[in-house]
Design a protein around this motif. Sequence first.
Motif, PDB file in Angstrom:
ATOM      1  N   LEU A   1       0.839  -1.194   0.000  1.00 16.37           N
ATOM      2  CA  LEU A   1       0.000   0.000   0.000  1.00 16.37           C
ATOM      3  C   LEU A   1       0.876   1.246   0.000  1.00 16.37           C
ATOM      4  N   ASN A   2       0.544   2.195  -0.857  1.00 13.99           N
ATOM      5  CA  ASN A   2       1.132   3.535  -0.818  1.00 13.99           C
ATOM      6  C   ASN A   2      -0.006   4.544  -0.824  1.00 13.99           C
ATOM      7  N   ARG A   3       0.006   5.428   0.139  1.00 13.20           N
ATOM      8  CA  ARG A   3      -1.073   6.407   0.272  1.00 13.20           C
ATOM      9  C   ARG A   3      -0.472   7.743   0.675  1.00 13.20           C
ATOM     10  N   GLY A   4      -1.018   8.835   0.147  1.00 15.66           N
ATOM     11  CA  GLY A   4      -0.483  10.130   0.529  1.00 15.66           C
ATOM     12  C   GLY A   4      -1.202  11.266  -0.150  1.00 15.66           C
ATOM     13  N   ILE A   5      -0.678  12.460   0.054  1.00 12.13           N
ATOM     14  CA  ILE A   5      -1.212  13.658  -0.588  1.00 12.13           C
ATOM     15  C   ILE A   5      -0.082  14.370  -1.313  1.00 12.13           C
ATOM     16  N   GLU A   6      -0.462  15.134  -2.325  1.00 11.75           N
ATOM     17  CA  GLU A   6       0.484  15.959  -3.090  1.00 11.75           C
ATOM     18  C   GLU A   6      -0.133  17.327  -3.284  1.00 11.75           C
ATOM     19  N   VAL A   7       0.655  18.355  -3.005  1.00  8.96           N
ATOM     20  CA  VAL A   7       0.170  19.725  -3.100  1.00  8.96           C
ATOM     21  C   VAL A   7       1.163  20.530  -3.916  1.00  8.96           C
ATOM     22  N   LEU A   8       0.651  21.279  -4.866  1.00 10.76           N
ATOM     23  CA  LEU A   8       1.477  22.200  -5.643  1.00 10.76           C
ATOM     24  C   LEU A   8       0.800  23.566  -5.605  1.00 10.76           C
ATOM     25  N   LEU A   9       1.493  24.530  -5.022  1.00  8.50           N
ATOM     26  CA  LEU A   9       0.957  25.884  -4.852  1.00  8.50           C
ATOM     27  C   LEU A   9       1.838  26.862  -5.599  1.00  8.50           C
ATOM     28  N   ARG A  10       1.222  27.576  -6.525  1.00 13.29           N
ATOM     29  CA  ARG A  10       1.933  28.619  -7.276  1.00 13.29           C
ATOM     30  C   ARG A  10       1.220  29.938  -7.066  1.00 13.29           C
ATOM     31  N   GLY A  11       2.004  31.014  -6.955  1.00 15.72           N
ATOM     32  CA  GLY A  11       1.356  32.302  -6.784  1.00 15.72           C
ATOM     33  C   GLY A  11       2.277  33.460  -7.050  1.00 15.72           C
ATOM     34  N   THR A  12       1.676  34.600  -7.406  1.00 11.36           N
ATOM     35  CA  THR A  12       2.394  35.853  -7.565  1.00 11.36           C
ATOM     36  C   THR A  12       2.046  36.717  -6.371  1.00 11.36           C
ATOM     37  N   ALA A  13       2.980  36.808  -5.430  1.00 11.68           N
ATOM     38  CA  ALA A  13       2.712  37.538  -4.192  1.00 11.68           C
ATOM     39  C   ALA A  13       2.756  39.042  -4.396  1.00 11.68           C
ATOM     40  N   VAL A  14       3.648  39.513  -5.257  1.00 14.26           N
ATOM     41  CA  VAL A  14       3.790  40.944  -5.547  1.00 14.26           C
ATOM     42  C   VAL A  14       3.897  41.104  -7.048  1.00 14.26           C
ATOM     43  N   GLN A  15       3.143  42.051  -7.599  1.00 12.19           N
ATOM     44  CA  GLN A  15       3.213  42.309  -9.034  1.00 12.19           C
ATOM     45  C   GLN A  15       3.087  43.805  -9.272  1.00 12.19           C
ATOM     46  N   ARG A  16       4.234  44.435  -9.394  1.00 14.17           N
ATOM     47  CA  ARG A  16       4.309  45.861  -9.688  1.00 14.17           C
ATOM     48  C   ARG A  16       5.121  46.050 -10.956  1.00 14.17           C
ATOM     49  N   ARG A  17       5.174  47.276 -11.407  1.00 19.70           N
ATOM     50  CA  ARG A  17       5.868  47.522 -12.675  1.00 19.70           C
ATOM     51  C   ARG A  17       7.344  47.126 -12.606  1.00 19.70           C
ATOM     52  N   ASN A  18       7.998  47.380 -11.472  1.00 19.21           N
ATOM     53  CA  ASN A  18       9.431  47.105 -11.354  1.00 19.21           C
ATOM     54  C   ASN A  18       9.759  46.007 -10.346  1.00 19.21           C
ATOM     55  N   VAL A  19       8.738  45.449  -9.716  1.00 22.08           N
ATOM     56  CA  VAL A  19       8.970  44.402  -8.722  1.00 22.08           C
ATOM     57  C   VAL A  19       7.919  43.313  -8.892  1.00 22.08           C
ATOM     58  N   GLU A  20       8.397  42.075  -8.960  1.00 27.86           N
ATOM     59  CA  GLU A  20       7.476  40.944  -9.002  1.00 27.86           C
ATOM     60  C   GLU A  20       8.074  39.810  -8.179  1.00 27.86           C
ATOM     61  N   LEU A  21       7.242  39.217  -7.351  1.00 23.58           N
ATOM     62  CA  LEU A  21       7.672  38.103  -6.512  1.00 23.58           C
ATOM     63  C   LEU A  21       6.742  36.916  -6.753  1.00 23.58           C
ATOM     64  N   GLU A  22       7.330  35.821  -7.260  1.00 28.51           N
ATOM     65  CA  GLU A  22       6.576  34.592  -7.495  1.00 28.51           C
ATOM     66  C   GLU A  22       7.026  33.532  -6.494  1.00 28.51           C
ATOM     67  N   LEU A  23       6.073  32.743  -6.010  1.00 26.29           N
ATOM     68  CA  LEU A  23       6.357  31.706  -5.036  1.00 26.29           C
ATOM     69  C   LEU A  23       5.786  30.380  -5.519  1.00 26.29           C
ATOM     70  N   VAL A  24       6.576  29.325  -5.374  1.00 24.78           N
ATOM     71  CA  VAL A  24       6.119  27.976  -5.700  1.00 24.78           C
ATOM     72  C   VAL A  24       6.451  27.079  -4.517  1.00 24.78           C
ATOM     73  N   LEU A  25       5.455  26.340  -4.067  1.00 25.56           N
ATOM     74  CA  LEU A  25       5.644  25.416  -2.964  1.00 25.56           C
ATOM     75  C   LEU A  25       5.051  24.076  -3.354  1.00 25.56           C
ATOM     76  N   ASN A  26       5.819  23.006  -3.216  1.00 28.11           N
ATOM     77  CA  ASN A  26       5.248  21.680  -3.419  1.00 28.11           C
ATOM     78  C   ASN A  26       5.484  20.839  -2.183  1.00 28.11           C
ATOM     79  N   LEU A  27       4.501  20.009  -1.886  1.00 30.74           N
ATOM     80  CA  LEU A  27       4.516  19.182  -0.692  1.00 30.74           C
ATOM     81  C   LEU A  27       3.976  17.809  -1.050  1.00 30.74           C
ATOM     82  N   ALA A  28       4.587  16.765  -0.525  1.00 28.22           N
ATOM     83  CA  ALA A  28       4.098  15.406  -0.758  1.00 28.22           C
ATOM     84  C   ALA A  28       4.345  14.562   0.481  1.00 28.22           C
TER      85      ALA A  28
END
Length: 1020
Positions: A752-779
């Motif tokens: 038996l193999n059982r579990g969860i997988e999560v992939l989270l992507r997002g743009t936390a800050v989006q300005r003309r001269n500054v952009e911050l992207e975050l990616v988190l994966n969990l399993a």
Amino acid sequence: MHLPIRSGPPRASACADARRRRRAGRGLFAAALSLALAVLPGRLHAQGEITGTVVETGSQRPVAGAQVSVQGQTRSAITDAEGRFRLAGVSGSSVTLQVDRLGYARATRTVSVGDTNVRIAIGTAALALDALVVTGTPGGAEKRTLGNAVTTIDAAEVVRTQPVGSVQELLNARTPGVVVIPATGNVGTGSRIRVRGVGSLSLAQEPLVYVDGVRVNNQAATGPINQGFGSNSISRFNDINPEDIESIEVIRGPAAATLYGTEASNGVIQIITKRGVAGNTHWDFSMRQGALWFANADSRVWTNYGTRAGGVIDSIDIVELEESNGRSIWQTGSVQSYNLSVSGGSASVRYYVGGGLDRDEGVEANNTLRRWNARVNLTAEPRSDLDIRASAGFVSGRTHLPLEAGGGGTAWTSFFANPANLDPLADGSANPRRGFHSATPEGYRYAYQDWQDLDRFTGSMEISHRPAGWLQHRLAMGLDLTREDNVELVERMDDPRYTFFFTQGEIRGYRDEITRGTTFNSVDYSATASFSPSARMSSSTTLGAQMFRRYFEFVYAVGRDFPVRGLRAVAAAATREGSQNYEEDVTVGVFGQQQFGWNDRVFVTAALRADDNSAFGENFDLVYYPKLSASWVVSEEPFFGRFGWVDALKLRAAYGESGQQPVYNASLRTYSVVPGPGDVSAVTPNLVGNPDLGPERGKEVEMGFDAGFLDNRVGLEFTWYNKRTEDAILLRDIAPSTGFSGQQYFNAGTILNRGIEVLLRGTAVQRRNVELELVLNLATNHNEITDLGIPGLDTVQSGTYVRHVEGFPAGSWWEKKVVSATFDAAGKLVTGSEQCEDGNGGTMACATAPRLFLGRPTPNREIGFMPTLTLFNRLRISALVDRKTGYHKLDGNLRVRCLLFLRCRENFYPLEFVADDPGWMAEVQRGGTFVNHIIKDASFTRWRELSATYTVPSSWAARVGAGSASISIAGRNLYTWTNYGGMEPEASFLGGSRGGGSAQWEQNVTPQLQQFVTTINLSF
């Protein structure tokens, strides 16, 4: 015959006739042109080009790598680093442009042909339901129709900006549910890959690998046996040049891999290489230069103890000692790669041609990689209903590997350095070992040469035909040819500085060579009929068939005792022997799939595949693999408006089965050749075989959802899976009374193999001269053997300290747990006083105590975090940090130092330790009778990557004749947080008796190396 010669001016009538004919011709051309302009005004007027820029909505920063295509035509282009594109030969007066880019929402724009200042803004979209993925059916499928999760890696972007040198580094920590286990830090070596846990008790557990739709060789452990326990450390996975890859799709588990059939239960990795786009010729050049080193060797290599002449106890720090004498055990290695590609073409023929050179040097002088690679991809559309894709890749080179992991070498002789080897020899001369355990590092370099020569060709052709609007079919054919020459060479030794270290057999020299040829042949045909029974309903029916053949041929030769140094061939040795063998298996499968769609937002898919394989027993019939999946794009339903904070939501569920075939000859009754009476060959029973043997069957349910939030700036993919491997193949002993010896493969176990997988992507800050992207994966992964299938038996020994036990993870560590003991006044163990855990909360004498569960062999939780900061649309700073927890590995370095060679401080000053850790001291003084203290939690957090990429202004790039340019500075393996006391929490044997299964065992291997690399990218 003589032709008549005319002299004088031509006749006037002749000149007039010629002028009349020219005027008539011009008149006819003018009339035809006038008629064409009158009848087809749009066509000729519209032949032109469109140029422009793709930018990001809000920030207005340029978007590189976006595909701009003309709807209804074959014209397309890829934006450069400045976001610019050019479409040539566009027909019509106005067209609709479509812009696609991973991580962005699809955008369309109607423009006039000839417009040279088009500006298209596309918004970030962490969730793209309309993206196409490869599924094994013609044309692929949109993500919205799938009931299972598929993770896509933007390989081209990662390679351009990150310190990635192999495909396995591309995968590591970027895909939830995929664990990459490196063998060693030496250049040219590979890793094992585990997808959703351990799914087999005796078979290979690597996922299938496809390149451009055809199956390729992905052997995990090849090369010369440069490690102890018969292990080798080169992976065929890394033959593919990352620079040639456009994207990677990871299909995890049977629920998603049913159509791939037998052997797909461990998952499927699809590699899509780059293709040319219609337009001007486009050149790309990249150069990587960097350095790598054994970080903090002076503090990581242990201080060892020993008894010197006269009974004096002394210590040795071999790294410090060598450096004080002007020598360095490990050098600073180098990373070099050069890649050049050209792409382009017309509407009917497009091409991509790339080539590269890798020249890497490890931290040992005899660890080098020299590799050439080339790839040619062609796409032809001779008719509007016919596409032909051809791909050819070639790689050739040599990888030199040092000895390690119990096989000798620099790590072996350094990690286990001995102070006694500082004492002068009996004749009073200096000890040539200089404190090293065996030979000096330069002695090993002089004596041993281990290398692999590789030549590999991978070719594929795919023909897609659309004979009607409702019907399309595809034929894909592939050939993967690999030739390896794996050599260990010891030339005859004539240098007295080094002969001191080696045996007579080594001094006389030998050559041990295995040539292995591997051939993969695949043919895949499928046809899909699509129609709409009503305005709301759609139907898609697919039928297909596949054939896959795998063939291995081995030629082994060994020659021993060379007469003089310089002779290297087996034929030059005094004694020679050799052998030859081959293995072959074939899989044939057919499948059918039916999909119904409702309002383009509810999809139900059912499929059935039937396989036969030559490794199945003669009494075993076809194996059938069913599949059922559903997806519902809830956010497009009319009632969904009430949940305005959720922009997109898809619910999905899938059930599917896949399998894994037995070893190629496991079902056959075999015999061995032996000398008979009168020196006539005879046979004797060998393996009894099993005519009822069938495949392992993976059965999986997965459910989850894909959601987009905050104007689709945040995307979340969540998956829960439950996978059961049934009919798992085990080995059992055969009674000698049957006339056969050894063991028999049979189907029995359940995992038996059982579990969860999560992939989270997002743009936390989006300005003309500054952009911050975050990616988190969990399993997470829960692994458990639920049934061994043997009445009255709940435990199967799988290796040293490794067992398969019902109710516990497969291949787990088991050993007696020593907790206390009695010591005399000098710190010496009182024999028989050891107390071990009894498994019920108490203690008992270790002599009769049971072996207890110490830990699982692979992580039960993994996390990857990838932030990316973009400043002023030019400077991009990104990082990758990953954490793996919940697993144990055997610290072979501690085992050898303290329990076998007795080089630890505990061996000489026991009174310092007996009070604090009597259990460990009992192990030390019993010399390895008990080992629970050397099987340790290897959880770690690693700062794996950090990079800064600057996109050079186009005016600067133009100075070197380039259209765009960028420069990256990146570091890898920067820091590790761990409580593991061994050298390296990730390193493990890749193959052989210590690495062929699931258990992780580390012993004197080069750790993961720290490196910094500078990359320059130029586009013309």
